[in-house]
Design an enzyme around this catalytic site. Sequence first.
Site, mmCIF file in Angstrom:
data_model
loop_
_atom_site.group_PDB
_atom_site.id
_atom_site.type_symbol
_atom_site.label_atom_id
_atom_site.label_comp_id
_atom_site.label_asym_id
_atom_site.label_seq_id
_atom_site.Cartn_x
_atom_site.Cartn_y
_atom_site.Cartn_z
ATOM 1 N N HIS A 99 -0.306 -4.300 -4.815
ATOM 2 C CA HIS A 99 -1.384 -3.334 -5.023
ATOM 3 C C HIS A 99 -1.894 -3.290 -6.454
ATOM 4 O O HIS A 99 -2.888 -2.625 -6.729
ATOM 5 C CB HIS A 99 -0.957 -1.945 -4.557
ATOM 6 C CG HIS A 99 -2.073 -1.169 -3.932
ATOM 7 N ND1 HIS A 99 -1.879 -0.075 -3.124
ATOM 8 C CD2 HIS A 99 -3.424 -1.338 -3.990
ATOM 9 C CE1 HIS A 99 -3.053 0.396 -2.720
ATOM 10 N NE2 HIS A 99 -3.992 -0.351 -3.247
ATOM 11 N N ASP A 122 -2.281 4.843 1.745
ATOM 12 C CA ASP A 122 -1.068 4.341 1.127
ATOM 13 C C ASP A 122 0.063 5.363 1.262
ATOM 14 O O ASP A 122 -0.182 6.573 1.241
ATOM 15 C CB ASP A 122 -1.350 4.093 -0.366
ATOM 16 C CG ASP A 122 -0.353 3.170 -1.038
ATOM 17 O OD1 ASP A 122 0.797 3.090 -0.590
ATOM 18 O OD2 ASP A 122 -0.736 2.539 -2.052
ATOM 19 N N ASP A 126 0.466 5.608 -6.434
ATOM 20 C CA ASP A 126 0.124 4.567 -7.414
ATOM 21 C C ASP A 126 -0.548 5.157 -8.648
ATOM 22 O O ASP A 126 -1.493 4.590 -9.194
ATOM 23 C CB ASP A 126 -0.755 3.489 -6.770
ATOM 24 C CG ASP A 126 -0.003 2.701 -5.706
ATOM 25 O OD1 ASP A 126 1.240 2.767 -5.697
ATOM 26 O OD2 ASP A 126 -0.647 2.033 -4.881
ATOM 27 N N HIS A 139 2.340 -2.448 -9.859
ATOM 28 C CA HIS A 139 1.738 -2.125 -8.559
ATOM 29 C C HIS A 139 1.821 -0.634 -8.237
ATOM 30 O O HIS A 139 1.184 -0.175 -7.291
ATOM 31 C CB HIS A 139 2.321 -2.984 -7.432
ATOM 32 C CG HIS A 139 3.672 -2.562 -6.934
ATOM 33 N ND1 HIS A 139 4.122 -2.863 -5.673
ATOM 34 C CD2 HIS A 139 4.678 -1.892 -7.531
ATOM 35 C CE1 HIS A 139 5.347 -2.379 -5.504
ATOM 36 N NE2 HIS A 139 5.701 -1.789 -6.627
ATOM 37 N N ASP A 228 1.754 -0.569 3.652
ATOM 38 C CA ASP A 228 2.889 0.339 3.746
ATOM 39 C C ASP A 228 2.454 1.779 4.025
ATOM 40 O O ASP A 228 3.294 2.664 4.203
ATOM 41 C CB ASP A 228 3.801 0.246 2.516
ATOM 42 C CG ASP A 228 3.238 0.876 1.249
ATOM 43 O OD1 ASP A 228 2.414 1.795 1.318
ATOM 44 O OD2 ASP A 228 3.665 0.451 0.152
#
Length: 299
Positions: A99, A122, A126, A139, A228
């Site tokens: 990612h 997600d 992040d 990521h 994921d």
Amino acid sequence: MNKKISIIGMPMDLGQTRRGVDMGPSAIRYAGIVNRLEALGYEIDDKGDIEIGQAERVQSEDTNLKNLKAVTEASEKLCTSIQKVIEEESFPLIFGGDHSIAIGTLAGVSKSYNNLGVIWYDAHGDLNTAETSPSGNIHGMPLAASLGIGHESLTTIGGYVGKVRPENIVIIGARSLDEGERILIKERGIKVYTMHEIDRMGMTKVMEETIKYLSGRTDGVHLSLDLDGLDPQDAPGVGTPVIGGISYRESHLAMEMLAEAGLITSAEFVEVNPILDEKNKTASVAVALMGSLFGEKLL
């Protein structure tokens, strides 16, 4: 939706430490994405893969970020490639890769919009930085970097800072957030639908609210879909699986509703790792979801 689609493969595995995700773009192509989209009437231009540098044996002394130089260089290449695709009036469709590729993706996309929106599908936020990351894996940082928060090498990709505003982001499917990410979400007022909201409200309501929220404030919307985000039973071939995720059918509904809304102007599908997968199941799921995103229907 734009009937011209340009595919860019980004075989990046440097944003984390588990090998294999660099084969994600090949796995998605092998699962039949080009034929699937052509059958829907799209003109496909596969641009091939961005060349990725090697992992760095010696880490930078001034940061704990892994492979910072290589990730930065690859992100700049992706940014430039996407800008060319948009100049050709084609829809950018990017295959990861981990990612961290979203740093380059959003840098390339955002220049063409005054008020870009982002749907971050997600299990994770992040939103880490060097200071908050438990691992130093980039990521886990692309959304923070795109907000202009983090290491200068990552926030300045494309020659400018601030690819997206916090009020233009919707995170869907979150169920694993670090403490620093929770603080940032609350401080910046980022809209998040965790698995609690999805379970309680249902995916239909979540997507209705998301579409309404972004339609009223943006002039383009990028979809960043990490496999994921789905439950590991449906998408086992990912590097950081988290149980209790979005179902296969809920994900199709989300993509179908985005297709009906005509909201998405660019997209990326990331974190497909064939080494961890079961007979290319996760890549096939990615292709099926892309079919729904681009208007595929049963009847």
